[in-house]
Design an enzyme around this catalytic site. Structure first.
Site, mmCIF file in Angstrom:
data_model
loop_
_atom_site.group_PDB
_atom_site.id
_atom_site.type_symbol
_atom_site.label_atom_id
_atom_site.label_comp_id
_atom_site.label_asym_id
_atom_site.label_seq_id
_atom_site.Cartn_x
_atom_site.Cartn_y
_atom_site.Cartn_z
ATOM 1 C CE1 TYR A 120 74.071 23.369 27.140
ATOM 2 C CE2 TYR A 120 75.730 22.789 28.765
ATOM 3 C CZ TYR A 120 74.788 22.405 27.838
ATOM 4 O OH TYR A 120 74.564 21.067 27.611
ATOM 5 C CB CYS A 121 70.728 26.088 28.117
ATOM 6 S SG CYS A 121 68.953 25.724 28.239
ATOM 7 C CB VAL A 122 68.172 29.753 30.168
ATOM 8 C CG1 VAL A 122 68.809 29.261 31.455
ATOM 9 C CG2 VAL A 122 67.438 31.057 30.455
ATOM 10 N N GLY B 136 72.909 31.276 27.739
ATOM 11 C CA GLY B 136 73.213 31.906 26.462
ATOM 12 C C GLY B 136 72.169 32.946 26.084
#
Length: 606
Positions: free
Chosen positions: A342-344, A346
């Site tokens: 998720y987000c960073v 990812g």
């Protein structure tokens, strides 16, 4: 209510602006000044004791330098400056002329109207009262004029123009008449009606929030006393079954008898706490995934302190992701794993996959990326905070303690939507004197995390500044990474209104992976676009062909689906491998239970 068009012949009730009890009002003003003194003391004391170091100079310097470049363009040519001033003053005169005509009983239209969805000017006296109506329109005209100055400034590089537009937006949002007692009719009337008691409560809350921030303002967006981890937030049953210096690995208890053979490892961002995916049973992606038959493991990142100063991306991969894979294999005996970032988280997962491909580490068989950027060309407003000068200043600040204080990152994210996440709460808390309502999402938003110096510096330089991951220039563990080496299936989720990982940015990053990429666009933004349980039947999502070519062309050929994308993702996961096995319980295979979920690392607050 009549503040959106012609208003001839309508007059406000001026009695609402007259103090009824001067003695009570004066007494409350005195109490307000007393509370304001306590707030000032709470700000000064830690600085006098050397406990707090102000870091405001660097960002203010950047604002001045950036806006000076805009001013230089307009002031360097007298005719150009005169044209700009004339345009602004003519708008002021038109507003003034309309005000005079309206006071004479004419029905006239506003020179300018608030944008759709602007909630600042809903009180009827913004339109009925000539004084406040003039303030509103003069402000709107000035704010748009300032924005147009930046837009029409020639000779600015793209980054400087982006910064200038962002800074002007912050300044004009802060300067709105809705933010001040004497220029907001709603605040003015409330103050008169309560004889100033709202200001006493507000200053008391201000002092409390500065004390809570250790000398900095910790703006409360929710009633934090109404939530407790493990009690009414992050309540999905599970166990911490492994712990490293940077991560705890949580295994959640199954809810059905037969589960997917492949376990699921979730890598959340370290810039927030993982329980955004487990706010409550109705919103929890973690619980929903368990109910679909996933054996869910989650990385809960440590809230770093000075001991973690040198923990970099390699450390987070080895002591987080690789550690999680080792833990899953010990707990379940399975090597094949589905992973989510998720987000960073990812971005880290994507870099790790490229590294793993070089090393022959093949346990992750599919990867799902939630609002994740790997190409930072179109990275949105966060790029405002990233250039060589700002990174150097940040690195200098982090070197003193070995980490970036969590409040700085939280402030940066709040500034991206200051009109929603800062100023409404300043007005509500410190001028109206009202406690914010309980809201689990904003409780999570206020639960800030620190960033280790090495980790954060590496992230800013390699991703936002130099865009090294897609250039094949990112180096980890002695290897130059290439996303083309990542051949496993990728489910890449973007959110249409995302201001942190813009949908275009996520789309552009798809082309760099070496395998098949499924791109799905969810409605709403960075959080609501992801945390959107099917039972709520909110928003929508779009699916289409391969994410190649121009984003607008891809979007034009998509199919829109109502509701959540979660079930669509589940079908995609099962298309990879739908084999099922008997459910696994945390603690099997002689795995030691270290703590109950949500664990210990998540409870460390800043």
């Amino acid at each position: 209510m009549d503040n959106q068009g012609g208003k001839g012949g309508k007059t406000p009730n001026l009695d609402n602006y007259v103090v009824k009890d001067p003695e009570a009002f004066a007494r409350n003003v005195a109490h307000m000044i007393e509370q304001a003194g306590k707030a000032a003391s709470a700000w000064v004391e830690p600085r006098e004791k050397g406990l707090k170091r102000d870091t405001l100079a660097d960002p203010v310097t950047d604002v001045v330098k950036t806006l000076s470049k805009v001013s230089e363009y307009w002031l360097s040519e007298p005719a150009r400056a005169l044209d700009a001033q004339t345009k602004l003053f003519s708008s002021y005169m038109a507003i003034w002329s309309n005000s005079v005509r309206r006071m004479s009983g004419e029905d006239v239209e506003d020179v300018v109207l608030p944008e759709k969805g602007d909630k600042r000017f809903t009180d009827e006296d913004w339109g009925k009262n000539a004084f406040f109506d003039f303030l509103k329109q003069a402000y709107l005209v000035t704010a748009r004029w300032a924005g147009e100055l930046v837009e029409n400034t020639e000779g600015l590089d793209e980054h400087t123009r982006h910064k200038a537009a962002f800074y002007v937006k912050q300044i004009t949002t802060a300067a709105s008449p809705s933010n001040f007692l004497l220029t907001n009719p709603e605040l003015y009337k409330e103050t008169v009606a309560s004889n100033g008691e709202n200001l006493v409560r507000g200053m008391k809350m201000l002092a409390e929030d500065i004390v809570a921030g250790g000398g900095d303002l910790r703006l409360r967006q929710s009633d934090l006393t109404k939530f407790a981890l493990g009690e009414n937030v992050a309540t999905t049953p599970g166990k911490v079954i492994a712990r490293s210096d940077v991560a705890e690995i949580i295994q959640y208890e199954p809810t059905i008898k037969d589960v997917l053979k492949r376990p699921l490892l979730i890598c959340p961002p370290w810039i927030n706490k993982f329980y955004i995916l487990d706010l409550n049973p109705e919103k929890s992606f973690i619980k929903w995934a368990i109910d679909q038959g996933h054996t869910v493991f989650v990385i809960s990142w440590v809230n770093p302190d000075e001991r973690h100063a040198l923990k970099d991306w390699t450390s987070y991969i080895n002591e987080g992701l690789r550690f999680g894979l080792d833990t899953i294999e010990k707990a379940t005996g399975e090597r094949a794993v589905n992973a989510i970032g998720y987000c960073v988280g990812g971005t880290l997962l994507s870099a790790a996959l490229a590294l793993f491909a070089r090393e022959g580490e093949d346990r992750i068989k599919s990867a799902t990326l939630f609002t994740t950027q790997v190409d930072f060309t179109h990275a949105g407003d966060l790029k405002v905070f990233v250039d060589e000068d700002q990174i150097r200043a940040l690195e200098s600040a982090m070197s003193a303690e070995g980490y970036l204080d969590g409040t700085r990152m939280a402030t940066a994210f709040n500034m991206l939507r200051s009109g929603d996440l800062i100023w409404p709460y300043v007005v509500n808390n410190y001028m109206r004197g009202r406690e914010p309502v309980p809201f689990d999402l904003l409780y999570w938003n206020a639960d800030a995390t620190r960033m280790s110096a090495a980790n954060h510096s590496y992230y800013l330089r390699n991703c936002y500044l130099d865009n090294n991951l897609v250039r094949g220039m990112m180096k980890l563990a002695g290897e130059n990474l290439s996303l083309a080496d990542v051949k496993i299936p990728i489910f890449n989720l973007a959110a249409k209104e995302d201001h942190i990982a813009p949908a275009l940015s996520v789309f552009t990053g798809c082309q760099y992976f070496g395998g098949n990429v499924t791109y799905v666009l969810a409605g709403s933004g960075h959080i609501a676009g992801v945390v959107n349980p099917p039972a709520k039947n909110k928003y929508q999502y779009w699916t289409g062909g391969s994410p190649i070519g121009a984003f607008d062309e891809w979007l034009a050929k998509t199919t829109e689906h109502p509701g959540s994308w979660w079930n669509h993702w589940q079908k995609w996961i099962e298309s990879q491998d739908k084999a099922r096995v008997p459910a696994r319980q945390p603690g099997e295979n002689n795995i030691e239970i270290l703590a109950e979920a949500p664990g210990t690392y998540v409870r460390i607050r800043v």
